[in-house]
Design a protein around this motif. Sequence first.
Motif, PDB file in Angstrom:
ATOM      1  N   VAL A  21       0.818  -1.330  -0.202  1.00 47.61           N
ATOM      2  CA  VAL A  21       0.004  -0.263   0.071  1.00 47.61           C
ATOM      3  C   VAL A  21       1.007   1.291  -0.076  1.00 47.61           C
ATOM      4  CG1 VAL A  21      -1.925   1.203   1.038  1.00 47.61           C
ATOM      5  CG2 VAL A  21      -1.740  -1.277   1.350  1.00 47.61           C
ATOM      6  N   GLY A  22       0.913   1.998  -0.974  1.00 49.35           N
ATOM      7  CA  GLY A  22       1.636   3.262  -1.262  1.00 49.35           C
ATOM      8  C   GLY A  22       2.652   3.045  -2.108  1.00 49.35           C
ATOM      9  N   ASP A  55      -2.060   2.504  -4.724  1.00 48.64           N
ATOM     10  CA  ASP A  55      -1.742   3.725  -4.440  1.00 48.64           C
ATOM     11  C   ASP A  55      -2.801   5.009  -4.812  1.00 48.64           C
ATOM     12  OD1 ASP A  55       0.544   5.771  -3.621  1.00 48.64           O
ATOM     13  OD2 ASP A  55       0.019   6.411  -5.359  1.00 48.64           O
ATOM     14  N   LEU A  67       2.850  -1.858   4.463  1.00 51.24           N
ATOM     15  CA  LEU A  67       2.437  -0.815   4.828  1.00 51.24           C
ATOM     16  C   LEU A  67       3.445   0.471   4.557  1.00 51.24           C
ATOM     17  CD1 LEU A  67       0.374  -1.581   7.910  1.00 51.24           C
ATOM     18  CD2 LEU A  67      -0.512  -1.484   5.808  1.00 51.24           C
ATOM     19  N   THR A  97       2.331   3.740   3.761  1.00 55.96           N
ATOM     20  CA  THR A  97       1.314   4.669   3.506  1.00 55.96           C
ATOM     21  C   THR A  97       1.752   6.142   3.568  1.00 55.96           C
ATOM     22  OG1 THR A  97       0.507   4.220   5.583  1.00 55.96           O
ATOM     23  CG2 THR A  97      -0.631   3.126   3.665  1.00 55.96           C
TER      24      THR A  97
END
Lengths: 87, 491
Positions: B9-10, B34, B131, B133
Amino acid sequence: MSTFEFDGAGIEFRPGQTIGAALVAAGQVSWRTTRVGGVRRGLFCGIGICFDCLVTVEGEPNQRACLVVAEPGLTVTTQEGTGHEHD
Amino acid sequence: MSTTDVLVVGAGPAGLACAATILEHSSLSVVVVDAGHGPGGQYWRQPAPAVGADALDPAELADLHHDRARFDALLHRLEQGRTDGRLQLRSQHHVWSAVPDMQGYAVHAVDRGRGPSHVPGSTTVARALVLATGAFDRALPFPGWDLPGVMTVGGLQALLKAGGVVAGRRVALGGTGPFLLPVAAGLARHGATVVGVYEANRPARWLREGRAVARNAGKLGEGAGYAAALLRHRVPVRAGRMVVAAHGADRVEAITLARLDRAGHPVPGSDQRVAVDAVGVGWGFSPQLDLAVTLGVDLTPDVAGTEVVAVDDAQRTSRPGVYAAGEVCGVGGAPLALTEGRLAAAAVVADLTDGRVPADVVSSARRVVTRQRAFATAILRAHPVPAGWADRLAPDTIVCRCEEVTLGAVRAAIDERGARDARQVKQLTRTGMGWCQGRVCGYAAALLSSGRPGPAVERLVAAPVPLGTLGALAEPTARPSRRTGISDDAM
């Protein structure tokens, strides 16, 4: 030049810009009034976190101007309060 | 629903480096989700992809990215992964939930790339979840901070990096931290008159951080480069100053600065008014912890008391199969995030395959992380929020921008009704209950009510999801409904 419509006026923009960036480039700093105080708001965080730059796009209220990419011919209008008052 | 070995994620420095390293050292499949219009995160933020003679060309803004070559190398690696069918990058996808699943973790996202009236949802199940993020600007209220034209420092930077737009002709920057300098330099190079950079803290604070500075000499060179750019553009940098008010009718027209004393309080009589048409104020960054908190991974406070994701020296969180890299582990800048992304990749490869990222790569990455974490800690110690940040707030100063709650109402909740933390302030006043869910005002509400940064807030839905999209998720056979007429988005 690409343009979209903001409150009836043509806003020129460069493809790749968001609606928020295009409005600021055109000299607009606000495109919403708040629900309680009725005061004007525009970009604040610029990255989708703060929801201050909410605007009505193609009749859909509560769109973040900092995230929605400008496209030729879009209809963008100032959002008053929740954006649902006239529904 | 789709499945993958690894979901990142990101797509900022940490996420991209993680994905690229996994692709290089394993045969695992990777999905990167994203919210941005393309890869890069905030650090390498680009204009949305566009074609046409008048389209924004990223090359016009290349000067804003001093390590663009590294970004290009990562993109090249990802493109190879895409060609090989092992990588999917889903841009403009906002993750609203990540929960344990029988096969690992189920990640729910909405696709905001198809226009305002069509926001389809998607679910991806992954064996490992990374993660990455990132973080967002930390804001503090002051009289007039809700006037149009007042933004965060990162907001000014995003507008320039992605839109090629300087927010005003006369721009002031305030707050604290080294981030003010590159933003000021970029604005000046792109045509704004930067009337001043007002850094609340004094450089003397850095004298106590000699060891961390000596071990990160490259950072000094970077800082010197920005200082030279600011000198060239005649941008004054004033330490020990704070923006205490913004003035204007329908937009910002001026700011008031005050000098801060050694204890961080505005000195009476030191006010100075400066005409501006845009101002950016930022007090460092808050890690984006929403997914981490709902997953229940252990958090730990940084030196300033802000909770961040706790990780071991391989970027594993307390939850098996969940890894974290970059600013969620403590704000430390892009080079640190990149290195943590590579380390997280090494842990994923070790945990999911028989293979390994070479030991020398891992050990050198660990040394970089240790060194740069020390520097990140030094930045936090040298750039605290001044003790007197709230001295000049007025009873009618807005604290919660979404719900338009004033300081007077917040103080009444604290003084008369006994609120002792941001949660109680929220229950009594609606502070933090609006669209942004306290991401903007939560830090101030915590400081005002408890005197310190509060615990990380649990937000079960991390991004707005249209009710129709939620409905389609609950009943897989249902067609996405049109607008409900109740509310466009569920919080």
